[in-house]
Motif scaffolding. Sequence first.
Motif, PDB file in Angstrom:
ATOM      1  N   CYS A  80       0.742  -1.291   0.116  1.00 34.71           N
ATOM      2  CA  CYS A  80       0.057   0.025  -0.027  1.00 34.71           C
ATOM      3  C   CYS A  80       0.992   1.192   0.021  1.00 34.71           C
ATOM      4  O   CYS A  80       1.846   1.448   0.861  1.00 34.71           O
ATOM      5  CB  CYS A  80      -1.102   0.091   1.040  1.00 34.71           C
ATOM      6  N   ALA A 108       0.198   4.141   1.133  1.00 40.09           N
ATOM      7  CA  ALA A 108      -0.060   5.079   2.226  1.00 40.09           C
ATOM      8  C   ALA A 108       0.495   4.367   3.397  1.00 40.09           C
ATOM      9  O   ALA A 108       1.137   5.210   4.182  1.00 40.09           O
ATOM     10  CB  ALA A 108      -1.550   5.063   2.216  1.00 40.09           C
ATOM     11  N   CYS A 109       0.356   3.230   3.713  1.00 38.37           N
ATOM     12  CA  CYS A 109       1.021   2.649   5.038  1.00 38.37           C
ATOM     13  C   CYS A 109       1.990   1.288   4.898  1.00 38.37           C
ATOM     14  O   CYS A 109       2.594   1.297   5.803  1.00 38.37           O
ATOM     15  CB  CYS A 109      -0.154   1.942   5.782  1.00 38.37           C
ATOM     16  N   GLU A 113       1.719  -1.637   4.108  1.00 38.39           N
ATOM     17  CA  GLU A 113       1.065  -2.900   4.362  1.00 38.39           C
ATOM     18  C   GLU A 113       1.064  -3.808   3.015  1.00 38.39           C
ATOM     19  O   GLU A 113       0.721  -2.991   2.002  1.00 38.39           O
ATOM     20  CB  GLU A 113      -0.186  -2.931   5.277  1.00 38.39           C
ATOM     21  N   CYS A 125      -6.095  -2.578   0.453  1.00 39.57           N
ATOM     22  CA  CYS A 125      -4.968  -2.837   1.611  1.00 39.57           C
ATOM     23  C   CYS A 125      -5.532  -3.684   2.631  1.00 39.57           C
ATOM     24  O   CYS A 125      -6.609  -3.742   2.949  1.00 39.57           O
ATOM     25  CB  CYS A 125      -4.909  -1.316   2.276  1.00 39.57           C
ATOM     26  N   ASN A 185      -4.671  -3.323   5.771  1.00 38.58           N
ATOM     27  CA  ASN A 185      -4.747  -2.543   7.187  1.00 38.58           C
ATOM     28  C   ASN A 185      -5.937  -1.909   7.148  1.00 38.58           C
ATOM     29  O   ASN A 185      -6.108  -1.016   6.851  1.00 38.58           O
ATOM     30  CB  ASN A 185      -3.606  -1.652   7.187  1.00 38.58           C
ATOM     31  N   CYS A 201      -5.957   1.796   7.800  1.00 44.17           N
ATOM     32  CA  CYS A 201      -5.727   2.798   6.770  1.00 44.17           C
ATOM     33  C   CYS A 201      -6.790   3.292   5.930  1.00 44.17           C
ATOM     34  O   CYS A 201      -7.619   2.616   5.604  1.00 44.17           O
ATOM     35  CB  CYS A 201      -4.618   1.915   5.675  1.00 44.17           C
ATOM     36  N   TRP A 202      -6.393   4.480   5.651  1.00 43.94           N
ATOM     37  CA  TRP A 202      -7.674   5.044   4.771  1.00 43.94           C
ATOM     38  C   TRP A 202      -7.857   4.765   3.245  1.00 43.94           C
ATOM     39  O   TRP A 202      -8.962   5.031   2.750  1.00 43.94           O
ATOM     40  CB  TRP A 202      -7.608   6.738   4.863  1.00 43.94           C
ATOM     41  N   VAL A 203      -6.772   3.948   2.914  1.00 46.59           N
ATOM     42  CA  VAL A 203      -6.807   3.774   1.444  1.00 46.59           C
ATOM     43  C   VAL A 203      -8.074   2.637   1.267  1.00 46.59           C
ATOM     44  O   VAL A 203      -8.895   2.785   0.252  1.00 46.59           O
ATOM     45  CB  VAL A 203      -5.710   3.078   1.065  1.00 46.59           C
TER      46      VAL A 203
END
Length: 403
Positions: free
Chosen positions: A326, A328-329, A331, A343, A345, A348-350
Amino acid sequence: MTEFTKTLELKLVAPNAHKRQKLRETREAYQNALHDAFDAGCTTQTEANDVVVNYDLSGYAKNALKKYVPQLTTTDNAGELHDDHPVRFTNEGLRLDHKPENAIEWYVKIPHHEDYHLWMPAQPNPEQRDWLEALNAGDAEMGESRLFERDGTWFIHVTATRDVEDGSEASAEERTPIGVDIGEASLVTVCHRDDHSSPTAPELWADEGKTVRRLRKTYFTATRRLQTRGSERIAESFGDDLWNQIDDVFHRVTREVVEYAESVENPVLVLDDLTYIRESMDYGEYMNRRLHGWGFAKLHAQIRYKAVEKGIPVETVTPRNTSKECHACGEVGHRPRQATFKCSNDACWVGEYQADVNGAVNIADRYLSGESRSREHPNDDDSAEDGARLTAPQDSQADAEVQ
């Protein structure tokens, strides 16, 4: 604009006994003509022509000799010649052909005698693939070429010249990395982060990916049927037409990728390192064929040389997990569908994201994290000589009859 000239090296891949004999004949005739013209003290092209004209060489080799011998006698003041001069050909002598559908992608036409020539599969230096693409597309000018043997292996050296725009003086830290993701669903995807580190202005060439997939499927299906019926010549002609269409798509897309980069301040295009892609291609015979012929190397090379022409730097990074992590994070996630990244996670906002854009951002981030990888790899090998030939240019008729 700055004019650059580079010497490109191609290794001739496993010539059969017949072609090795022809190469030796060409070398022997050239050496004899060279020594005779030199011993005769030729100081002008006319004098050299009177000596070399009767030798069983192509006009390209004779014309190169007519220029070279006076240079030795008048400019270099050479007192004697050694025995291992490479065979020189003028710039019109050599021809390149690119067959991206083949395991051995590059072929070179070598003039043999006046009546015919030899087509030879060739393995380029992986670092010079972009220059070969420029030559093949007519975006660089071919100069003199030289044929020689080293430790039992035959090589061709080709000089190439092209104009390159002067790049900006921005440092690596000041540049904006643009991730370039090459795949099957979207042929190419590009994206970069804005001043707030958010992915911005992604561009995908998904329709072009569909077009290339359709053309390649047509190629493999139709040529297999034609070959089964014994229509080899029709199959080859049909295949060439389809691959020319694919090449047109590649050139248009890679040109638009560079135009995208030009719209970004202080850009640097960041690509997956091709060596890792090649090394990881072990998905079974069917998928290996699809991935090998997909055009990773060709798209890489075209982006590189077109970017260089515009003064835009190009870097490569290790591609490991760029499609799985991902952006963004960090993961590791998965793809529930080809174009969707999910994602793993929950915090996570994704959630779900466009998979190719996620990959492009990860590629750009590898550059930001200092993981860009120099392309100077002495041990890197595209393993062209390990693959079987699908189609190849044919030698001229006179030589084919000898075979």
